[in-house]
Design a protein around this motif. Structure first.
Motif, PDB file in Angstrom:
ATOM      1  N   ILE A 194      39.505  19.381  54.265  1.00  0.00           N
ATOM      2  CA  ILE A 194      38.853  20.551  53.666  1.00  0.00           C
ATOM      3  C   ILE A 194      39.579  21.820  54.094  1.00  0.00           C
ATOM      4  CG2 ILE A 194      36.738  21.942  53.752  1.00  0.00           C
ATOM      5  CD1 ILE A 194      35.214  19.214  53.796  1.00  0.00           C
ATOM      6  N   ASN A 195      39.865  21.944  55.389  1.00  0.00           N
ATOM      7  CA  ASN A 195      40.560  23.128  55.897  1.00  0.00           C
ATOM      8  C   ASN A 195      41.941  23.274  55.270  1.00  0.00           C
ATOM      9  OD1 ASN A 195      38.404  23.790  57.531  1.00  0.00           O
ATOM     10  ND2 ASN A 195      39.235  22.728  59.308  1.00  0.00           N
ATOM     11  N   LEU A 238      44.683  27.714  49.273  1.00  0.00           N
ATOM     12  CA  LEU A 238      44.216  28.563  48.175  1.00  0.00           C
ATOM     13  C   LEU A 238      44.811  29.964  48.296  1.00  0.00           C
ATOM     14  CD1 LEU A 238      40.406  27.666  48.123  1.00  0.00           C
ATOM     15  CD2 LEU A 238      42.150  26.933  46.486  1.00  0.00           C
ATOM     16  N   PRO A 239      45.063  30.612  47.151  1.00  0.00           N
ATOM     17  CA  PRO A 239      45.500  32.015  47.210  1.00  0.00           C
ATOM     18  C   PRO A 239      44.423  32.857  47.894  1.00  0.00           C
ATOM     19  CG  PRO A 239      45.639  31.144  44.971  1.00  0.00           C
ATOM     20  CD  PRO A 239      44.949  30.107  45.805  1.00  0.00           C
ATOM     21  N   GLU A 240      44.850  33.934  48.536  1.00  0.00           N
ATOM     22  CA  GLU A 240      43.924  34.763  49.305  1.00  0.00           C
ATOM     23  C   GLU A 240      42.745  35.254  48.462  1.00  0.00           C
ATOM     24  OE1 GLU A 240      43.899  38.723  52.117  1.00  0.00           O
ATOM     25  OE2 GLU A 240      45.795  37.719  51.714  1.00  0.00           O
ATOM     26  N   ASP A 241      43.002  35.621  47.212  1.00  0.00           N
ATOM     27  CA  ASP A 241      41.910  36.130  46.373  1.00  0.00           C
ATOM     28  C   ASP A 241      40.876  35.050  46.080  1.00  0.00           C
ATOM     29  OD1 ASP A 241      43.883  34.910  44.679  1.00  0.00           O
ATOM     30  OD2 ASP A 241      42.969  35.881  42.944  1.00  0.00           O
ATOM     31  N   LEU A 267      33.247  32.760  48.188  1.00  0.00           N
ATOM     32  CA  LEU A 267      32.636  31.498  48.593  1.00  0.00           C
ATOM     33  C   LEU A 267      32.434  30.588  47.390  1.00  0.00           C
ATOM     34  CD1 LEU A 267      31.359  29.678  50.721  1.00  0.00           C
ATOM     35  CD2 LEU A 267      29.212  30.883  50.341  1.00  0.00           C
ATOM     36  N   PHE A 268      32.022  31.164  46.265  1.00  0.00           N
ATOM     37  CA  PHE A 268      31.823  30.379  45.050  1.00  0.00           C
ATOM     38  C   PHE A 268      33.119  29.674  44.653  1.00  0.00           C
ATOM     39  CE2 PHE A 268      32.231  30.019  40.448  1.00  0.00           C
ATOM     40  CZ  PHE A 268      31.166  29.190  40.159  1.00  0.00           C
ATOM     41  N   GLN A 295      33.836  25.694  44.638  1.00  0.00           N
ATOM     42  CA  GLN A 295      34.242  25.094  43.365  1.00  0.00           C
ATOM     43  C   GLN A 295      35.561  24.322  43.527  1.00  0.00           C
ATOM     44  OE1 GLN A 295      35.162  27.857  40.147  1.00  0.00           O
ATOM     45  NE2 GLN A 295      34.148  26.469  38.720  1.00  0.00           N
ATOM     46  N   ALA A 296      36.533  24.892  44.239  1.00  0.00           N
ATOM     47  CA  ALA A 296      37.810  24.212  44.462  1.00  0.00           C
ATOM     48  C   ALA A 296      37.610  22.931  45.270  1.00  0.00           C
ATOM     49  CB  ALA A 296      38.788  25.148  45.170  1.00  0.00           C
ATOM     50  N   LEU A 297      36.777  22.993  46.300  1.00  0.00           N
ATOM     51  CA  LEU A 297      36.496  21.803  47.108  1.00  0.00           C
ATOM     52  C   LEU A 297      35.798  20.733  46.282  1.00  0.00           C
ATOM     53  CD1 LEU A 297      35.346  23.572  50.383  1.00  0.00           C
ATOM     54  CD2 LEU A 297      37.451  22.235  50.080  1.00  0.00           C
TER      55      LEU A 297
END
Length: 80
Positions: free
Chosen positions: A25-26, A32-35, A40-41, A45-47
């Motif tokens: 997960i980490n 992920l890109p910083e933006d 959190l959403f 969603q990516a996870l």
């Protein structure tokens, strides 16, 4: 080893199930890109899309005091 831990997001109280080890997960979050990491959403969603967590649509949220409540008035707060 199978992972399956019921958890709630600290901010927003979204109920989700952890399906992968924390290091996986980490690693995804760090990639992920910083933006995207600022939301959190978008992180959840990516996870979820990567199959590392499963967001539960059980209408439960965790409040700032650690109590589980229904997300909608009149809904049950009991796990389904």
């Amino acid at each position: 080893m199978t992972y399956r831990r019921d958890l709630y997001a600290k901010y927003g109280g979204v109920h989700f199930v952890q399906l992968a080890p924390a290091q996986d997960i980490n690693q995804l979050v760090r990639s992920l890109p910083e933006d995207k990491r600022d939301s959190l959403f978008e992180v959840l969603q990516a996870l979820h899309n990567a199959g590392l967590i499963e967001v539960q649509e059980d209408h439960q949220i965790l409040d700032a005091h650690g109590e589980i409540h229904p997300a909608h008035p009149g809904a049950s707060s009991e796990p389904q």
